[in-house]
Write an enzyme that holds these catalytic residues in place. Structure first.
Site, short mmCIF file in Angstrom:
data_model
loop_
_atom_site.label_atom_id
_atom_site.label_comp_id
_atom_site.label_asym_id
_atom_site.label_seq_id
_atom_site.Cartn_x
_atom_site.Cartn_y
_atom_site.Cartn_z
N ARG A 164 0.83 -1.23 0.00
CA ARG A 164 0.00 0.00 0.00
C ARG A 164 0.86 1.27 0.00
O ARG A 164 0.52 2.27 0.64
CB ARG A 164 -0.94 0.04 1.21
N SER A 236 -10.89 -1.34 3.79
CA SER A 236 -10.04 -1.57 4.98
C SER A 236 -9.61 -0.22 5.54
O SER A 236 -9.01 0.58 4.82
CB SER A 236 -8.77 -2.32 4.60
N GLU A 332 -4.89 2.71 6.87
CA GLU A 332 -4.57 2.56 5.46
C GLU A 332 -5.16 3.75 4.71
O GLU A 332 -4.61 4.19 3.71
CB GLU A 332 -5.20 1.25 4.95
N1 EPU Z 1 -10.78 -11.74 10.40
C1 EPU Z 1 -11.46 -11.91 11.59
N2 EPU Z 1 -12.43 -11.01 11.90
C2 EPU Z 1 -12.76 -9.97 11.10
C3 EPU Z 1 -12.04 -9.80 9.91
C4 EPU Z 1 -11.06 -10.70 9.57
O1 EPU Z 1 -11.20 -12.84 12.33
O2 EPU Z 1 -13.65 -9.20 11.46
C5 EPU Z 1 -9.78 -12.73 10.00
C6 EPU Z 1 -10.30 -13.56 8.83
O3 EPU Z 1 -11.01 -14.68 9.27
C7 EPU Z 1 -9.04 -13.94 8.12
C8 EPU Z 1 -8.11 -12.77 8.37
O4 EPU Z 1 -8.63 -12.07 9.50
O5 EPU Z 1 -8.47 -15.08 8.67
C9 EPU Z 1 -7.97 -11.86 7.18
O6 EPU Z 1 -9.20 -11.28 6.86
P1 EPU Z 1 -9.61 -10.93 5.36
O7 EPU Z 1 -9.05 -11.90 4.38
O8 EPU Z 1 -11.06 -10.68 5.38
O9 EPU Z 1 -8.98 -9.51 5.10
P2 EPU Z 1 -7.48 -8.98 5.15
O10 EPU Z 1 -6.47 -9.95 4.75
O11 EPU Z 1 -7.26 -8.38 6.47
C10 EPU Z 1 -6.75 -7.74 2.98
C11 EPU Z 1 -6.86 -6.37 2.36
C12 EPU Z 1 -8.18 -6.17 1.67
C13 EPU Z 1 -8.34 -7.26 0.63
C14 EPU Z 1 -8.27 -8.63 1.35
C15 EPU Z 1 -8.34 -9.79 0.40
C16 EPU Z 1 -5.48 -4.91 3.75
C17 EPU Z 1 -5.47 -3.83 4.76
N3 EPU Z 1 -6.70 -5.35 3.39
O12 EPU Z 1 -7.67 -7.83 4.04
O13 EPU Z 1 -8.13 -4.93 1.00
O14 EPU Z 1 -9.56 -7.14 -0.06
O15 EPU Z 1 -7.02 -8.74 2.04
O16 EPU Z 1 -7.12 -9.90 -0.24
O17 EPU Z 1 -4.42 -5.35 3.30
C18 EPU Z 1 -8.69 -2.63 1.10
O18 EPU Z 1 -7.49 -2.40 0.98
O19 EPU Z 1 -9.55 -1.69 1.22
C19 EPU Z 1 -9.14 -4.00 1.16
C20 EPU Z 1 -10.42 -4.31 1.34
#
Ligand code: EPU
Length: 337
Positions: A164, A236, A332
């Site tokens: 990012r 996010s 972010e």
């Molecule tokens: N999780 C929880 N509770 C929650 C949310 C998530 O336990 O309320 C756990 C999920 O179960 C999972 C892990 O956390 O094991 C990761 O969650 P998730 O895959 O939903 O999202 P992330 O990896 O945190 C990132 C990006 C997103 C992108 C997704 C999919 C960032 C800050 N965010 O989220 O990007 O869509 O991966 O690749 O890197 C954005 O930048 O606006 C965005 C939505």
């Protein structure tokens, strides 16, 4: 070129914060922008450039000029057996570009389906989802330096992409005008469905194709992330923190189910959404700001919230994650003070 004074930014930020700027300037070509900048209109002026406004939180009215690109071309400029280079204007809606690639059977951006925002921001923010980042497909970027009014080309390496982050994010005096993406042809292409729950989300027996991956990602995103047309948010709100391996190991002993992603250089990325969820924030509302009930990483405008209310909630969340896990999470979204 459109110039509007005392302009409401309500429709230009997906958080739905009702703030104004002194002037809103929208240009349709590189030449229009160059003329405007060389007229000296930005000299000694506070200014900022926005894309789709999907990654911004305004804390108050913006006492300056807001620029917005309407450079809208999508042109294939090079075709080889291995793939094509597509030149895209900064003002193209990101997902329109992804839809174009899928229709033309050009591979590489299908995992980035439905990310809100515009093409210019894809390079500034190095947008990413489901194991792919914009940096993986960006060949070069064209940007105007507001200080000398000249346009410069940047190779992928010169863009200094990181999670990012990019040269342009660090140097806001550069305005991204266009991005050249290198897409692959389907012969020998390895679809990427290994990330998170993507594999599970595919229909059983469904054939892998650009269309089926795009459809699956759209479904997954719609099920986890609010539609900005219905609920104000900026996706996010926080970045996923990256910690040293010993920090991760100590935490993993205490929380064996904690999700994590291995990173280079003995670092580990921990999902901020999980950390925030563990602190009990999911679905909570404070004033008119809240934490989305399906994804704790997303802060939402519950109706009529101002930027300060959202920011105060964010600060409380940062403090509670710090207290429980001794990890500092940071936004972010770009917070405009
Ligand atoms: N999780 C929880 N509770 C929650 C949310 C998530 O336990 O309320 C756990 C999920 O179960 C999972 C892990 O956390 O094991 C990761 O969650 P998730 O895959 O939903 O999202 P992330 O990896 O945190 C990132 C990006 C997103 C992108 C997704 C999919 C960032 C800050 N965010 O989220 O990007 O869509 O991966 O690749 O890197 C954005 O930048 O606006 C965005 C939505």
């Amino acid at each position: 070129m459109k110039i509007e004074k005392d302009f409401s930014l309500l429709k230009y930020n997906t958080f739905g914060i009702d703030v104004k700027c002194q002037a809103f300037v929208e240009y349709e070509s590189k030449e229009e922008l160059m003329d405007y900048v060389s007229s000296g209109a930005l000299r000694n002026q506070r200014w900022m450039h926005i894309g789709g406004g999907s990654n911004l939180l305004f804390l108050s009215d913006f006492d300056g000029i807001v620029l917005h690109s309407k450079i809208k071309h999508i042109r294939t400029i090079q075709t080889q057996e291995s793939g094509s280079v597509v030149s895209v204007g900064s003002g193209v809606i990101w997902d329109d570009f992804v839809a174009y690639c899928v229709k033309e059977q050009l591979a590489g951006v299908e995992n980035l389906s439905l990310i809100p925002g515009e093409v210019g921001a894809s390079a500034v923010q190095n947008i990413g989802a489901y194991g792919v980042e914009a940096k993986d497909v960006i060949q070069s970027v064209e940007a105007l330096n507001v200080e000398d009014g000249k346009v410069y080309g940047f190779t992928n390496k010169e863009c200094c992409f990181a999670y990012r982050d990019s040269f342009f994010k660090q140097h806001p005096n550069y305005i991204v005008i266009g991005v050249n993406y290198r897409l692959k042809s389907l012969s020998d292409y390895q679809y990427n469905i290994s990330y998170g729950n993507l594999q599970k989300a595919m229909q059983p027996g469904e054939e892998l194709s650009l269309e089926s991956i795009r459809k699956t990602i759209i479904n997954v995103r719609n099920s986890k992330l609010p539609d900005p047309k219905e609920i104000g948010s900026a996706g996010s709100f926080f970045k996923n923190p990256v910690v040293d391996r010993p920090v991760y190991e100590a935490l993993a002993k205490e929380y064996p189910t904690m999700p994590f992603y291995e990173m280079p250089d003995e670092k580990v990325k921990i999902p901020a959404g999980w950390l925030i969820d563990q602190c009990g924030w999911k679905g909570k509302q404070v004033g008119r700001a809240g934490v989305y009930d399906k994804q704790a990483l997303v802060l939402v405008n519950c109706g009529g919230a101002n930027g300060t209310e959202v920011w105060q909630l964010a600060e409380q969340i940062v403090a509670s994650v710090k207290e429980k896990f001794s990890i500092a999470i940071s936004p972010e979204v770009c917070v405009i003070k």
